[in-house]
Design an enzyme around this catalytic site. Structure first.
Site, mmCIF file in Angstrom:
data_model
loop_
_atom_site.group_PDB
_atom_site.id
_atom_site.type_symbol
_atom_site.label_atom_id
_atom_site.label_comp_id
_atom_site.label_asym_id
_atom_site.label_seq_id
_atom_site.Cartn_x
_atom_site.Cartn_y
_atom_site.Cartn_z
ATOM 1 C CB SER A 52 -4.686 1.865 3.898
ATOM 2 O OG SER A 52 -3.786 1.354 2.935
ATOM 3 C CB SER B 299 -0.960 0.003 1.202
ATOM 4 O OG SER B 299 -2.073 -0.814 0.940
ATOM 5 C CE LYS C 242 -4.641 1.914 -0.782
ATOM 6 N NZ LYS C 242 -4.011 0.653 -0.354
#
EC number: 3.4.16.4
Length: 381
Positions: A123, A63, A66
């Site tokens: 997230s 993640s 991102k």
């Protein structure tokens, strides 16, 4: 000499020697050895890498991906092609996104500002896909945008295939590339970067805490992003600022969420304990005002186009030697921004920073008489 005077002299010498020893620079020990697969510690302002272990090895970024998703979104906001209150229609693909979620519902219209918080704080894979589809029409097209920005930033070991960080054969990055990305995001979007310090976000009656536990454990930390997949293990990109010195650490492949936090702390504490960053020169401020020949003005303010920062071992600032070599004689016409010399900063006879010296003002040529007089003066000199 009496015994008393001798004793006083000995004590004075001992105290003086102790004081001199205390004033010596702190020795820089070897950096901490961490159990993570790859990691890096970099100064934000100077870009100097202080710790590096397998930082250019390609890995699953999970993640942390991102951060680039947000980078693209922030660019759209800054350009005016997107607004914070703009509604985004949620597709079925976004709604069905696996993994961490914001819990948005298909068919709903959600403001961009809420989706950004859902992506950064919670997230949310669903929020990331929704933003990607809204901006580029599809997630795959958005990934192409991500790769364009990665190339622009010099992230040569990074390639994205999605906006979430879900595993893919051609989806990879490195600790070094991630540090460059974080540096660029903070530099270009300081106002939006503040979102990374928010500790929780509530959507649809569900409150979720920021997964970055460093926000609770170190008051100097104000970002950035965690990541986890089975392939990537536990990752953490962190930025902190203490007394004007900002550091960026990236840990990839830690075995537990606790280890990614403790390892990040070790990197930051090492950097702040044994190094310091100074701004040597400010952009667009004169560092010298040398003689200018054949111009309507007799002098020319010169300086640097960007702030000049340097990171060096603690207590060694007085060892720096800065020298400016100008292209003499300086003659008009000169345009603001023209290169007119070179700045060289060295420490112990080793060059540690070099920058162009530029003209800070535009100075046209003088008239015929003025040019002629200066020509004669130059010849006489």
């Amino acid at each position: 000499m009496t015994p008393l005077r001798l004793a006083i002299l000995i004590i004075a010498l001992l105290l003086g020697g102790h004081a001199a020893a205390q004033s010596q620079p702190i020795p820089v020990p070897d950096p901490p050895q961490l159990g993570a697969d790859g990691y890096i510690l970099m100064d934000f302002h100077s870009g100097r890498v202080l710790v590096d272990q397998n930082s250019d090895v390609r890995r699953d970024p999970a993640s942390i991906t991102k951060v680039m998703t947000a980078f693209v979104v922030f660019n759209e906001l800054r350009s005016g092609d997107l607004t914070m209150d703009e509604p985004v229609r949620i597709s079925e693909k976004a709604w069905r996104a696996p993994g961490s979620r914001m819990f948005i519902e298909v068919g709903n219209d959600i403001p961009v500002t809420d989706l950004i918080r859902g992506m950064i704080i919670q997230s949310g894979n669903d929020a990331s896909i929704a933003l990607a589809e809204h901006i580029a029409g599809s997630e795959s097209t958005f990934a192409a945008l991500m790769n364009q920005y990665a190339a622009e930033l010099g992230m040569t070991n990074t390639h994205y295939t999605n906006a979430t960080g879900l595993p893919g054969d051609e989806h990879y990055s490195t600790a070094a590339d991630t540090a460059r990305l974080v540096q660029a995001l903070i530099e270009r979007f300081p106002d939006y970067y503040r979102l990374y310090s928010e500790r929780e976000f509530t959507w649809g009656g569900i409150t979720q805490s920021n997964r970055n536990r460093m926000l609770w454990q170190d008051p100097s930390v104000d970002g950035v992003k965690t990541g986890y997949t089975e392939a990537a293990q536990y990752c953490l990109a962190t930025s902190a600022e203490r007394d004007g010195m900002r550091l960026i650490s990236v840990v990839m492949g830690a075995e537990t969420p606790e280890q990614r936090v403790s390892q990040s702390k070790s990197l930051l504490n090492y950097g702040y304990r044994f190094f310091e960053t100074h701004r040597l020169y400010a952009a667009d401020e004169p560092v010298e005002t040398p003689r200018l020949w054949k111009g309507v003005a007799d002098t020319l303010p010169v300086g640097v186009a960007e702030d000049v920062f340097i990171t060096l071992p603690a207590d060694t600032y007085d060892q720096l030697d800065a020298r400016i070599r100008l292209n003499e004689p300086l003659e008009a016409p000169v345009a603001a921004g023209d290169r007119v010399g070179r700045l060289s900063v060295s420490r112990n006879d080793e060059v540690v920073r070099e920058r162009d010296i530029i003209a800070l003002e535009t100075v046209p040529e003088a008239g015929f008489v003025g040019r002629t007089i200066d020509t004669v003066r130059l010849w006489l000199n």
